[in-house]
Design a protein around this motif. Sequence first.
Motif, PDB file in Angstrom:
ATOM      1  N   GLY A   3       0.810  -1.217   0.000  1.00 51.80           N
ATOM      2  CA  GLY A   3       0.000   0.000   0.000  1.00 51.80           C
ATOM      3  C   GLY A   3       0.839   1.260   0.000  1.00 51.80           C
ATOM      4  N   ILE A   4       2.079   1.164   0.496  1.00 53.81           N
ATOM      5  CA  ILE A   4       2.943   2.344   0.503  1.00 53.81           C
ATOM      6  C   ILE A   4       3.277   2.783  -0.923  1.00 53.81           C
ATOM      7  CG2 ILE A   4       5.200   1.193   0.614  1.00 53.81           C
ATOM      8  CD1 ILE A   4       5.881   3.347   2.789  1.00 53.81           C
ATOM      9  N   VAL A   6       1.243   2.383  -3.547  1.00 50.08           N
ATOM     10  CA  VAL A   6       0.020   3.039  -4.030  1.00 50.08           C
ATOM     11  C   VAL A   6      -0.034   4.459  -3.478  1.00 50.08           C
ATOM     12  CG1 VAL A   6      -2.501   2.989  -3.960  1.00 50.08           C
ATOM     13  CG2 VAL A   6      -1.223   0.860  -4.251  1.00 50.08           C
ATOM     14  N   GLY A   7       0.248   4.607  -2.198  1.00 49.77           N
ATOM     15  CA  GLY A   7       0.242   5.922  -1.565  1.00 49.77           C
ATOM     16  C   GLY A   7       1.307   6.841  -2.124  1.00 49.77           C
ATOM     17  N   LEU A  50      -7.988   6.155   0.315  1.00 50.66           N
ATOM     18  CA  LEU A  50      -7.774   5.615   1.656  1.00 50.66           C
ATOM     19  C   LEU A  50      -8.995   4.825   2.138  1.00 50.66           C
ATOM     20  CD1 LEU A  50      -5.898   8.548   3.406  1.00 50.66           C
ATOM     21  CD2 LEU A  50      -4.949   6.408   2.570  1.00 50.66           C
ATOM     22  N   MET A  53      -9.005   1.484   0.359  1.00 48.85           N
ATOM     23  CA  MET A  53      -7.993   0.591   0.932  1.00 48.85           C
ATOM     24  C   MET A  53      -8.487   0.004   2.256  1.00 48.85           C
ATOM     25  SD  MET A  53      -5.241   0.400  -0.989  1.00 48.85           S
ATOM     26  CE  MET A  53      -3.736   0.186  -0.093  1.00 48.85           C
ATOM     27  N   ALA A  61      -3.142  -1.837   5.364  1.00 50.87           N
ATOM     28  CA  ALA A  61      -2.807  -1.347   4.028  1.00 50.87           C
ATOM     29  C   ALA A  61      -3.172   0.127   3.886  1.00 50.87           C
ATOM     30  CB  ALA A  61      -3.529  -2.171   2.968  1.00 50.87           C
ATOM     31  N   MET A  62      -4.267   0.534   4.514  1.00 46.25           N
ATOM     32  CA  MET A  62      -4.659   1.937   4.475  1.00 46.25           C
ATOM     33  C   MET A  62      -3.647   2.820   5.193  1.00 46.25           C
ATOM     34  SD  MET A  62      -6.653   4.636   6.295  1.00 46.25           S
ATOM     35  CE  MET A  62      -6.769   3.710   7.735  1.00 46.25           C
ATOM     36  N   TRP A  64      -0.429   2.128   5.579  1.00 48.76           N
ATOM     37  CA  TRP A  64       0.759   2.170   4.723  1.00 48.76           C
ATOM     38  C   TRP A  64       0.538   3.121   3.551  1.00 48.76           C
ATOM     39  CZ3 TRP A  64       5.496   0.861   5.841  1.00 48.76           C
ATOM     40  CH2 TRP A  64       5.728  -0.106   6.803  1.00 48.76           C
ATOM     41  N   CYS A  65      -0.657   3.113   2.989  1.00 47.32           N
ATOM     42  CA  CYS A  65      -0.991   3.999   1.872  1.00 47.32           C
ATOM     43  C   CYS A  65      -0.923   5.457   2.331  1.00 47.32           C
ATOM     44  CB  CYS A  65      -2.376   3.659   1.332  1.00 47.32           C
ATOM     45  SG  CYS A  65      -2.843   4.580  -0.130  1.00 47.32           S
TER      46      CYS A  65
END
Length: 96
Positions: A3-4, A6-7, A50, A53, A61-62, A64-65
């Motif tokens: 997720g990071i 994606v973020g 967010l 996620m 995961a949210m 990390w995003c």
Amino acid sequence: MWGIFVGFGLGIFEVLLLKKLIEMMTSDRRNTAIAVPVTIAKLALILVVLWLMAKFVSLTAMVWCAAGVAAAMIGIPVVTSILTIKKYKQSGGEQK
């Protein structure tokens, strides 16, 4: 942990969009009416991503995003500012 990425991608997109909005608003005052809804939409995009996620993947995961978005939106301006300061110092403090 993915997720990071994606973020980080979302954060890069947000920074690039912010630069374009600033260029648009400083070049012509008539574009200000367009820039305000686009700014609201770009903030809503972060919230939607967010939420998606958290809803469909996981809260971890949210988080990390969100960390990736924050890292990109803070890190990119800091790095570009440092590079600009170094260029300014190397030129002897003269503006070009």
